[in-house]
Design an enzyme around this catalytic site. Structure first.
Site, mmCIF file in Angstrom:
data_model
loop_
_atom_site.group_PDB
_atom_site.id
_atom_site.type_symbol
_atom_site.label_atom_id
_atom_site.label_comp_id
_atom_site.label_asym_id
_atom_site.label_seq_id
_atom_site.Cartn_x
_atom_site.Cartn_y
_atom_site.Cartn_z
ATOM 1 N N HIS A 169 -1.651 -9.073 -8.075
ATOM 2 C CA HIS A 169 -0.475 -8.400 -7.523
ATOM 3 C C HIS A 169 0.107 -9.281 -6.425
ATOM 4 O O HIS A 169 -0.410 -10.362 -6.136
ATOM 5 C CB HIS A 169 -0.832 -7.004 -6.997
ATOM 6 C CG HIS A 169 -1.810 -6.974 -5.879
ATOM 7 N ND1 HIS A 169 -3.112 -7.408 -6.000
ATOM 8 C CD2 HIS A 169 -1.681 -6.547 -4.588
ATOM 9 C CE1 HIS A 169 -3.736 -7.245 -4.848
ATOM 10 N NE2 HIS A 169 -2.900 -6.737 -3.977
ATOM 11 N N HIS B 216 0.606 -8.853 -3.071
ATOM 12 C CA HIS B 216 0.250 -8.815 -1.656
ATOM 13 C C HIS B 216 -0.191 -10.187 -1.167
ATOM 14 O O HIS B 216 -0.841 -10.946 -1.891
ATOM 15 C CB HIS B 216 -0.843 -7.775 -1.417
ATOM 16 C CG HIS B 216 -0.309 -6.365 -1.435
ATOM 17 N ND1 HIS B 216 -1.117 -5.261 -1.564
ATOM 18 C CD2 HIS B 216 0.964 -5.887 -1.328
ATOM 19 C CE1 HIS B 216 -0.366 -4.157 -1.544
ATOM 20 N NE2 HIS B 216 0.884 -4.509 -1.410
ATOM 21 N N ASP C 225 -2.434 -11.418 0.856
ATOM 22 C CA ASP C 225 -3.822 -11.892 0.896
ATOM 23 C C ASP C 225 -4.329 -12.305 -0.473
ATOM 24 O O ASP C 225 -5.440 -12.821 -0.603
ATOM 25 C CB ASP C 225 -4.746 -10.839 1.527
ATOM 26 C CG ASP C 225 -4.694 -9.490 0.843
ATOM 27 O OD1 ASP C 225 -3.619 -9.113 0.352
ATOM 28 O OD2 ASP C 225 -5.728 -8.793 0.812
ATOM 29 N N HIS C 226 -3.500 -12.123 -1.510
ATOM 30 C CA HIS C 226 -3.858 -12.530 -2.867
ATOM 31 C C HIS C 226 -2.941 -13.634 -3.410
ATOM 32 O O HIS C 226 -3.159 -14.098 -4.527
ATOM 33 C CB HIS C 226 -3.802 -11.325 -3.805
ATOM 34 C CG HIS C 226 -4.773 -10.243 -3.442
ATOM 35 N ND1 HIS C 226 -5.948 -10.041 -4.128
ATOM 36 C CD2 HIS C 226 -4.753 -9.315 -2.464
ATOM 37 C CE1 HIS C 226 -6.607 -9.029 -3.584
ATOM 38 N NE2 HIS C 226 -5.899 -8.585 -2.569
ATOM 39 N N ASP D 33 -8.214 -4.613 -5.897
ATOM 40 C CA ASP D 33 -7.219 -3.738 -5.278
ATOM 41 C C ASP D 33 -6.783 -2.599 -6.199
ATOM 42 O O ASP D 33 -5.691 -2.606 -6.774
ATOM 43 C CB ASP D 33 -6.003 -4.554 -4.831
ATOM 44 C CG ASP D 33 -6.296 -5.340 -3.564
ATOM 45 O OD1 ASP D 33 -7.432 -5.815 -3.417
ATOM 46 O OD2 ASP D 33 -5.386 -5.487 -2.736
ATOM 47 N N HIS E 191 -14.069 -8.702 -1.316
ATOM 48 C CA HIS E 191 -12.864 -8.095 -0.731
ATOM 49 C C HIS E 191 -13.247 -7.051 0.313
ATOM 50 O O HIS E 191 -12.845 -5.892 0.262
ATOM 51 C CB HIS E 191 -11.998 -7.483 -1.842
ATOM 52 C CG HIS E 191 -10.584 -7.180 -1.415
ATOM 53 N ND1 HIS E 191 -10.219 -5.970 -0.876
ATOM 54 C CD2 HIS E 191 -9.461 -7.921 -1.477
ATOM 55 C CE1 HIS E 191 -8.919 -5.970 -0.609
ATOM 56 N NE2 HIS E 191 -8.442 -7.154 -0.966
#
Length: 301
Positions: A61, A63, A65-66, A196, A254
């Site tokens: 996705h 976001h 942090d990814h 997530d 995570h």
């Protein structure tokens, strides 16, 4: 070589000991990089892995942090002269973000963008399933087809030697010898990446019977209310997912920065996975940055 190289294990914010996300799956001649968060380029260097080892990039996705490590990875690949095309898979709704990140990278890499908007196969053996998060999110599953393992004693008894072995494997028969006469079934290995998400059907489909499952474990069970609010998994939910799916090895990652010690999360996951239907149960482990996790030994049959 088949192993998971763990490049980062933090969730929203990095800590002194945990970098943002980043996971490289080394699968024979493939190197699939999942969710490269900020700092992934440096983590590859610390892990002793060349940028040329990355042959495909998969984003769950949009976001940060990814994804924020994507420009750095592509820039390093450009500096290192990587010539082969690099497919990048990601949810279709993330297209503006991904294109902006790619545009920030040093030019020179042949990036092939592959957005997807539904469950299905996105590359040979690689499929996606929708997860349940605050933005459109997909998990990934890599599956090797079942095959057969040759038995040297049977080959010798049948008189199949040298180049004739290759003919037998390629064609399924050499003279009157069939491949099944000199081999035994070999179950294909499988890997799933679930990041997530709240518990959902897509996560269960990805995890079904896989040998190695990488799953987020953002919260401890006692913080289940936070997990529900932010649509993440607790350690126990990750363990329950692995147990119900018959997973071989569950890798927890995570982690929220609120947990300096993640060993209790592993215990919660083990307790939830204890009723696994898989013979031998689920092996559960947490990981730290730069850990390496080998694919479990093949199952027979």
């Amino acid at each position: 070589m088949r192993e998971l190289v763990v490049l980062g294990t933090a969730s929203q914010a990095p800590t002194r000991t945990r970098n943002h996300n980043g996971y490289l799956l080394r699968w024979d001649d493939q190197g699939i990089l999942f969710d490269p968060g900020e700092g992934t380029q440096r983590q590859l260097l610390l892990a002793g892995v060349a940028s040329s080892a990355v042959t495909r990039i998969c984003l769950t996705h949009a976001h940060g942090d990814h994804t924020f490590g994507l420009p750095g990875i592509l820039s390093r690949m450009s500096l290192d002269g990587v010539a082969d095309p690099v497919p990048v898979h990601y949810p279709a709704s993330a297209d503006p973000v991904v294109r902006a990140l790619v545009a920030l990278a040093r030019p020179g890499v042949d990036v092939r963008l592959h957005p997807h908007g539904a469950a299905g196969e996105v590359a040979p053996g690689l499929r996606v399933e929708p997860l349940r998060h605050r933005v459109e999110t997909f998990g990934y599953r890599l599956t090797e087809p079942d095959g057969r393992t040759l038995r040297p004693a049977l080959l010798e008894e049948a008189g199949v030697r040298g180049a004739d072995v290759g003919v037998l494997v390629a064609q399924g028969r050499w003279r009157d010898v069939r491949l099944e006469d000199v081999s035994v079934p070999r179950r294909g290995q499988s890997f799933a990446f679930v990041m997530d998400t709240a518990p959902c059907d897509g996560a269960a489909a990805l995890a079904q019977d896989v040998d190695l499952l990488v799953a987020e474990s953002t919260y401890a069970d006692e913080d289940a209310a936070l997990a529900r609010e932010h649509l993440h998994l607790t350690a126990g939910q990750a363990g329950a997912l692995a147990g119900a799916a018959g997973v071989g090895t569950l890798v927890l990652t995570h982690f929220s920065s609120r947990y300096a010690d993640v060993r209790p999360l592993a215990e919660q996951a083990r307790a939830a996975a204890a009723s696994s239907r898989r013979p031998g149960g689920v092996a559960v482990r947490t990981v730290d940055d730069l850990d390496r996790v080998p694919l479990p030994r093949r199952r027979s049959g």
